[in-house]
Design an enzyme around this catalytic site. Structure first.
Site, short mmCIF file in Angstrom:
data_model
loop_
_atom_site.label_atom_id
_atom_site.label_comp_id
_atom_site.label_asym_id
_atom_site.label_seq_id
_atom_site.Cartn_x
_atom_site.Cartn_y
_atom_site.Cartn_z
N HIS A 85 0.89 -1.17 0.00
CA HIS A 85 0.00 0.00 0.00
C HIS A 85 0.92 1.21 0.00
O HIS A 85 2.02 1.17 0.58
CB HIS A 85 -0.81 0.11 1.29
CG HIS A 85 -1.76 -1.02 1.56
ND1 HIS A 85 -1.39 -2.14 2.23
CD2 HIS A 85 -3.09 -1.15 1.29
CE1 HIS A 85 -2.43 -2.95 2.35
NE2 HIS A 85 -3.47 -2.37 1.79
N ASP A 124 2.37 1.93 3.32
CA ASP A 124 3.34 0.95 3.85
C ASP A 124 4.75 1.41 3.49
O ASP A 124 5.69 1.24 4.26
CB ASP A 124 3.18 -0.44 3.21
CG ASP A 124 1.79 -1.01 3.37
OD1 ASP A 124 1.09 -0.61 4.31
OD2 ASP A 124 1.41 -1.87 2.54
C1 XLS Z 1 -7.78 -6.64 4.22
C2 XLS Z 1 -7.28 -6.85 2.88
C3 XLS Z 1 -6.13 -5.94 2.45
C4 XLS Z 1 -5.94 -5.95 0.96
C5 XLS Z 1 -5.10 -4.86 0.44
O1 XLS Z 1 -8.56 -7.40 4.75
O2 XLS Z 1 -6.94 -8.20 2.76
O3 XLS Z 1 -4.96 -6.28 3.11
O4 XLS Z 1 -5.44 -7.17 0.50
O5 XLS Z 1 -5.62 -3.61 0.72
#
Ligand code: XLS
Ligand code: CA
Ligand code: CA
Length: 449
Positions: free
Chosen positions: A109, A112
């Site tokens: 993200h 991140d």
């Molecule tokens: C959350 C999601 C997230 C997505 C990416 O539950 O799994 O991590 O994969 O935003």
């Protein structure tokens, strides 16, 4: 200096390159089934499985849960005084980890990778400072970006959603992030861009205009698609379904819901699905059901590889370890034609009491072995053709001229009913579904590993 770290400091000094040692090895830090260059059919294991590490779980999440604070020692964070320095150390640690583990891909993200700044412009600047560094590390290690995404759910401004927020200003702020995250993905040659509908849903219909919010979500996705394509993004856009959490109800509930949404708003050419095992479970589906549903409609794209807990009703995001599940998943994935731009992203976190230095490696090794074993089993199931032949035969009555007419839309209900008259009661050809036989057969493939 080790070949596997390129930063100033080695963050996992006690772990070297993880190697394949075979099923008999008792070295916990070795692969038992994942042998990257081994050919399964026409492709190597590495190319079939396209493993990716999730930046957020492995390098950002620190073991905090609703009842307690951080438990995981993350020297890349504590080493630095300024947030941008911490981001640089984290990137070094991440690429050291990717190279030692031997994965080909990672996913992130925007937040991140780089911290938010005081203004949208400063946030973008932070992101691009990190993107430039990531580009160098990608080049130095050969690790690639599977997909990028934007975090549109952590900051309090997104408490009522991002694209579906009732405040237009918040929707516009979400656009600043998505635009920059698409740019970052393009710059890093990401093969996909994912939208997980963080808080795109509602807590109460008393305060929600559901139709308006869904229309806004589609509008936003169309703009993102157009922007990406205009700026040279050739990869795949993904929607990742999840039925609930954090919202009570999320608009991207499950695979079937998302396919309907994409078709309704004309987004079906550019978008595919990123299917997460744990989210399938939360939606009340088997993981393989979601994979098969996407494949049947031509929407299969990528996978977030993890598992939930059968007795916990939430997103536990554990590492996959059931060969039964991974074999079934790989059976669906191989029959869907395998991955093209997608891959297996470990959207999973170690437990908060897994505080040893090597635990992050052990978790990924287990997950990679589980999918490698699943691949071998699924390949045998396909090559052996027993199951597919059974399924084919089960529908053989549709190969009659009348059956072909029916399936081809060349028959009326009156004509079909007339055939039914002729068939008559008692002559409809009841045959056993043979579920137990097929399940036993599946177990034989599993044990024949
Ligand atoms: C959350 C999601 C997230 C997505 C990416 O539950 O799994 O991590 O994969 O935003
Ligand atoms: Ca996910
Ligand atoms: Ca999850």
């Amino acid at each position: 200096m080790s070949d596997y770290y390129v930063g100033k400091k080695e963050y996992f000094p006690k772990v070297g390159k993880i190697k394949y040692e075979g099923p008999k090895s008792d070295n916990p830090l070795a692969f038992k089934y994942y042998d990257p260059e081994k050919k399964i059919g026409k492709k190597t294991m590495k190319d079939h499985l396209r493993f990716a590490v999730a930046y957020w779980h492995s390098f950002c999440a620190d073991g905090t849960d609703p009842f307690g604070s951080a438990t995981l020692a993350q020297p890349w964070k504590t080493d630095a005084k300024k947030p941008m320095d911490a981001a640089v150390h984290k990137l070094d640690a991440a690429f050291e980890f990717f190279s030692k583990l031997g994965v080909g891909y990672y996913c992130f993200h925007d937040r991140d990778l780089a911290p938010e700044g005081a203004t949208p412009a400063e946030s973008e600047k932070n992101l691009f400072t990190m993107v430039r560094k990531a580009k160098k590390l990608q080049k130095a290690t050969g690790v690639k970006l599977l997909w990028g995404t934007a975090n549109l759910f952590s900051h309090p401004r997104f408490m009522n959603g991002a694209a579906t927020n009732p405040e237009f200003g918040v929707v516009a702020l979400a656009a600043t992030q998505v635009k920059a995250a698409i740019d970052a993905t393009i710059e890093l040659r990401g093969q996909g861009y994912t939208f997980w509908g963080g808080r795109e849903g509602y807590m109460s219909l008393m305060n929600t205009d559901l139709k308006k919010e869904k229309d806004h979500l589609a509008r936003f996705l169309i703009m993102a698609r157009d922007y990406g394509r205009k700026h040279g993004f050739k990869g795949t856009f993904y929607i990742e379904p999840k039925p609930m959490e954090p919202a009570k109800h999320q608009y991207d509930f499950d695979t079937e819901t998302v396919i309907g949404f994409l078709r309704h708003y004309g987004l079906d050419r550019d978008f595919r699905l990123n299917i997460e095992a744990n989210h399938a479970e939360l939606a009340g589906h088997d993981f393989i059901h979601e994979l098969e549903t996407a494949a049947a409609a031509g929407f299969f794209g990528s996978v977030d590889a993890n598992r939930g807990d059968a007795r916990n009703g939430w997103d536990t995001d554990q590492f996959p370890n059931s060969y039964y599940e991974t074999a079934l998943a790989m059976y669906a994935i191989l029959r869907a034609g395998g991955f093209t731009t997608g891959g297996l992203n470990f959207d999973a976190k170690i437990r908060r009491n897994s505080i040893d230095h090597a635990d992050l490696f052990l978790a990924h090794i287990g997950g990679m072995d589980a999918f490698a074993a699943g691949l071998v089993i699924a390949d045998k199931m396909i090559a052996d053709r027993k199951i597919s032949a059974f399924v084919k035969k089960r529908y053989i009555s549709f190969n009659t001229p009348e059956g072909v007419k029916f399936a081809g839309g060349k028959m009326t209900l009156e004509q079909l009913s007339a055939i039914g008259e002729k068939v008559g009661y008692g002559k409809a050809g009841l045959k056993s579904g043979k579920q137990e036989y097929l399940e036993n057969l599946f177990n034989q493939y599993l044990l024949g590993l």
